[in-house]
Design an enzyme around this catalytic site. Structure first.
Site, PDB file in Angstrom:
ATOM      1  N   THR A  14      -4.225  10.247  23.278  1.00 27.23           N
ATOM      2  CA  THR A  14      -3.661   9.348  24.294  1.00 27.23           C
ATOM      3  C   THR A  14      -3.850   9.864  25.713  1.00 27.23           C
ATOM      4  O   THR A  14      -3.611   9.127  26.672  1.00 27.23           O
ATOM      5  CB  THR A  14      -2.157   9.149  24.045  1.00 27.23           C
ATOM      6  OG1 THR A  14      -1.488  10.421  24.151  1.00 27.23           O
ATOM      7  CG2 THR A  14      -1.911   8.552  22.669  1.00 27.23           C
ATOM      8  N   CYS A  48       3.610  15.771  27.299  1.00 27.63           N
ATOM      9  CA  CYS A  48       5.040  15.571  27.063  1.00 27.63           C
ATOM     10  C   CYS A  48       5.768  16.908  27.068  1.00 27.63           C
ATOM     11  O   CYS A  48       5.167  17.969  26.937  1.00 27.63           O
ATOM     12  CB  CYS A  48       5.292  14.902  25.710  1.00 27.63           C
ATOM     13  SG  CYS A  48       4.434  13.349  25.436  1.00 27.63           S
ATOM     14  N   CYS A  52      10.258  15.368  23.456  1.00 30.89           N
ATOM     15  CA  CYS A  52       9.940  13.951  23.668  1.00 30.89           C
ATOM     16  C   CYS A  52      10.424  13.112  22.483  1.00 30.89           C
ATOM     17  O   CYS A  52      10.181  13.459  21.320  1.00 30.89           O
ATOM     18  CB  CYS A  52       8.439  13.775  23.839  1.00 30.89           C
ATOM     19  SG  CYS A  52       7.945  12.057  24.153  1.00 30.89           S
ATOM     20  N   ARG A  78      -1.972  12.733  31.789  1.00 32.22           N
ATOM     21  CA  ARG A  78      -0.972  12.118  32.652  1.00 32.22           C
ATOM     22  C   ARG A  78       0.413  12.252  32.006  1.00 32.22           C
ATOM     23  O   ARG A  78       0.546  12.391  30.780  1.00 32.22           O
ATOM     24  CB  ARG A  78      -1.288  10.653  32.913  1.00 32.22           C
ATOM     25  CG  ARG A  78      -1.274   9.755  31.694  1.00 32.22           C
ATOM     26  CD  ARG A  78      -1.680   8.333  32.063  1.00 32.22           C
ATOM     27  NE  ARG A  78      -1.543   7.398  30.940  1.00 32.22           N
ATOM     28  CZ  ARG A  78      -2.434   7.209  30.007  1.00 32.22           C
ATOM     29  NH1 ARG A  78      -3.572   7.901  30.044  1.00 32.22           N
ATOM     30  NH2 ARG A  78      -2.226   6.335  29.030  1.00 32.22           N
ATOM     31  N   CYS A 100       4.018  11.667  30.434  1.00 34.56           N
ATOM     32  CA  CYS A 100       4.639  10.701  29.533  1.00 34.56           C
ATOM     33  C   CYS A 100       5.711   9.912  30.278  1.00 34.56           C
ATOM     34  O   CYS A 100       6.503  10.478  31.034  1.00 34.56           O
ATOM     35  CB  CYS A 100       5.257  11.438  28.350  1.00 34.56           C
ATOM     36  SG  CYS A 100       6.206  10.390  27.229  1.00 34.56           S
ATOM     37  N   CYS A 141       9.535  10.752  28.235  1.00 37.94           N
ATOM     38  CA  CYS A 141      10.282  12.016  28.346  1.00 37.94           C
ATOM     39  C   CYS A 141      10.215  12.649  29.722  1.00 37.94           C
ATOM     40  O   CYS A 141      10.931  13.610  29.992  1.00 37.94           O
ATOM     41  CB  CYS A 141       9.785  13.015  27.298  1.00 37.94           C
ATOM     42  SG  CYS A 141       8.118  13.658  27.595  1.00 37.94           S
ATOM     43  N   ASP A 181      32.041  48.837  39.073  1.00 38.48           N
ATOM     44  CA  ASP A 181      32.967  47.783  39.482  1.00 38.48           C
ATOM     45  C   ASP A 181      34.281  47.930  38.718  1.00 38.48           C
ATOM     46  O   ASP A 181      34.297  48.088  37.490  1.00 38.48           O
ATOM     47  CB  ASP A 181      32.337  46.419  39.198  1.00 38.48           C
ATOM     48  CG  ASP A 181      33.216  45.267  39.635  1.00 38.48           C
ATOM     49  OD1 ASP A 181      33.150  44.887  40.812  1.00 38.48           O
ATOM     50  OD2 ASP A 181      33.986  44.766  38.782  1.00 38.48           O
TER      51      ASP A 181
END
Length: 491
Positions: free
Chosen positions: A30, A34, A38, A63, A65, A68, A441
């Site tokens: 695709t 993601c 996702c 590119r 998603c 998500c 401390d």
């Protein structure tokens, strides 16, 4: 992490949100990338490849998603644990140095050549400093597009793009949508008008669990009047930023931190978000921290009672160093009083229509010229403070996100009046060293005795070797055994 294919595949198939930000999943069929959690049906293992950064995914032609939104996942905790060149570079890029000073400015701050910085970032992250800064600009642009009604040209320049054309091309390439389409998709979820005119509201994600009590309790209990306050369930403070100033309001929610920013110049949005995340230690990996600390029988009950404690940090390391000196051997209330006097006399006034914030904390340059005799401090403390602000203003001491922790410790320790406690508290809260430790401390020693841990500094330090590299978080759990306001969410 991203090179361990089998482990990455298991994380994706189980939709494990703990790994969000550690790596990104790119789907070969695709061309989408993601986050591991996702909600979409996981692709087949042979169709997945893994990258260490969103910028590397974008450079490889994938590119983001749309479901998500991997660009908005928490940052990798690796950059806040390590102190090497790559980690220091990532902290500086997050602080906007590349956008303001370019790659040569980044390299100069790190003390390396431009070629060496680019080579190491490419080797580990699959992307150079320009690509990493571009990915950050794209996320800022998306935030402005979806949450404000600003004209697209204003969004482009506020996000750090040099031209509207570059802005349009980047948004289309990264999100597969034009800027106008992104805004149209988000218009139903965006309020018709912001709750405060001129403000930007957003959600800051984090890795669960998160215990807000010590985090916000510490910031509120030690807050400097005029600079910080707790109001209407939110910690608010002024921010000195490269292009102007701002006010941040931060409130804990069940699965995020609600953040509202009011800025005089929107070009400061990216750096304001970065500093708020740094302040609240939101990129930490609490499960890794707590698993290590639970292995100690003395700490296990305290960790189990309220897991997910963060280290409350600062938005300005130089400011915190000054406040650490003012807080030497005095109560929290006295330290606030001393700091408030400095703010009133030397801070830059600001307007706050929503509350009681009045000033920015004074810069080192503003404090470098003060008359020591005007300070209601012991003479030795005056000398310590003036020596510190002189070194900061003159450039001899650098305390910023790209600082070398060991070098900063050595420089601070060589200055008059800086003992181990002051050096380590600055390393912990200003520089962000997760392994800073405060064995001297008083509160730590009391807590150690109550938990049947060694109570002398030397013996406790030896015992705490098993907590490394998370001793700063162990400090938070030890402090939590005391019924002090720093450990409780304000009413």
């Amino acid at each position: 992490m991203h090179t361990d294919t089998e482990r990455c595949v298991r994380a994706v198939r189980s939709k494990d949100a703990r790994f969000d930000g550690w790596f990104f999943t790119a789907v070969l069929t695709t061309r989408i990338y993601c986050r591991p959690s996702c909600p979409a049906v996981p692709p087949r293992a042979e169709n997945m490849t893994f990258y260490p950064s969103a910028a590397a995914c974008q450079q490889a032609g994938f590119r983001a998603c749309k479901r998500c939104r991997p660009d908005s996942s928490p940052g990798s905790p690796a950059w806040n644990v390590r102190a090497d060149l790559v980690a220091r570079a990532m902290r500086l890029i997050g602080d906007g140095v590349v956008d303001r000073e370019g790659v040569p400015g980044l390299a100069s701050r790190l003390g390396y050549s431009t070629r060496q910085v680019e080579r190491q970032l490419l080797a580990e992250l699959g992307a150079g400093p320009l690509a990493l800064a571009r990915a950050q600009r794209a996320q800022t642009a998306r935030l402005l597009i979806e949450t404000t009604p600003l004209p697209m040209a204003d969004v482009a320049f506020a996000a750090g793009f040099s031209s509207v054309r570059t802005f349009n091309e980047t948004v289309r390439e990264v999100f597969a949508l034009a800027p106008g389409e992104l805004r149209a998709r988000a218009s139903g979820a965006r309020p018709a008008s912001p709750p405060v005119p001129g403000s930007i509201s957003l959600r800051l994600p984090y890795r669960a669990p998160l215990e807000p009590g010590n985090l916000f309790g510490h910031l509120a209990a030690t807050g400097v009047p005029g600079v910080e306050e707790w109001r209407d369930g939110a910690y608010r403070r002024t921010l000195a930023l490269p292009y102007g100033h701002g006010i941040a309001a931060l409130a804990p929610r069940a699965d995020h931190i609600a953040c509202r920013l009011s800025l005089t110049d929107l070009r400061d949005l990216t750096i304001a978000i970065s500093r708020c995340r740094w302040l609240l230690d939101l990129d930490a990996d609490p499960e890794a921290v707590d698993d290590r600390l639970r292995a100690d029988p003395g700490l296990a009950p305290t960790v189990g009672k309220a897991p997910g404690r963060r280290v409350p940090r600062t938005v300005d390391a130089a400011e915190f160093a000054v406040r650490a000196v003012l807080g030497q051997q005095v109560s929290t209330a006295a330290a606030r009083t001393h700091a408030a006097r400095l703010v009133s006399a030397h801070g830059v006034p600001v307007e706050d229509p929503e509350g009681g914030l009045t000033h920015l904390f004074p810069t080192s340059e503003a404090l470098a010229g003060l008359d020591p005799e005007t300070l209601a401090l012991p003479r030795s403390r005056r000398a310590t403070l003036t020596g510190l602000v002189g070194a900061l203003a003159g450039g001899g001491l650098a305390l910023d996100p790209g600082s070398d922790w060991d070098r900063a410790r050595a420089q601070l320790g060589a200055m008059p009046g800086f003992g181990p406690w002051t050096v380590e508290v600055i390393a912990m809260r200003a520089l962000g060293d997760p392994d800073a430790f405060l064995p001297t401390d008083l509160g730590i020693r009391r807590a150690a005795a109550a938990l049947d841990l060694p109570a002398t500094p030397g013996a406790l330090t030896a015992h705490a070797a098993a907590w490394r590299p998370w001793r700063a978080y162990a400090v938070q759990y030890l402090w939590a055994t005391d019924d002090h306001p720093i450990n409780h969410l304000p009413a």
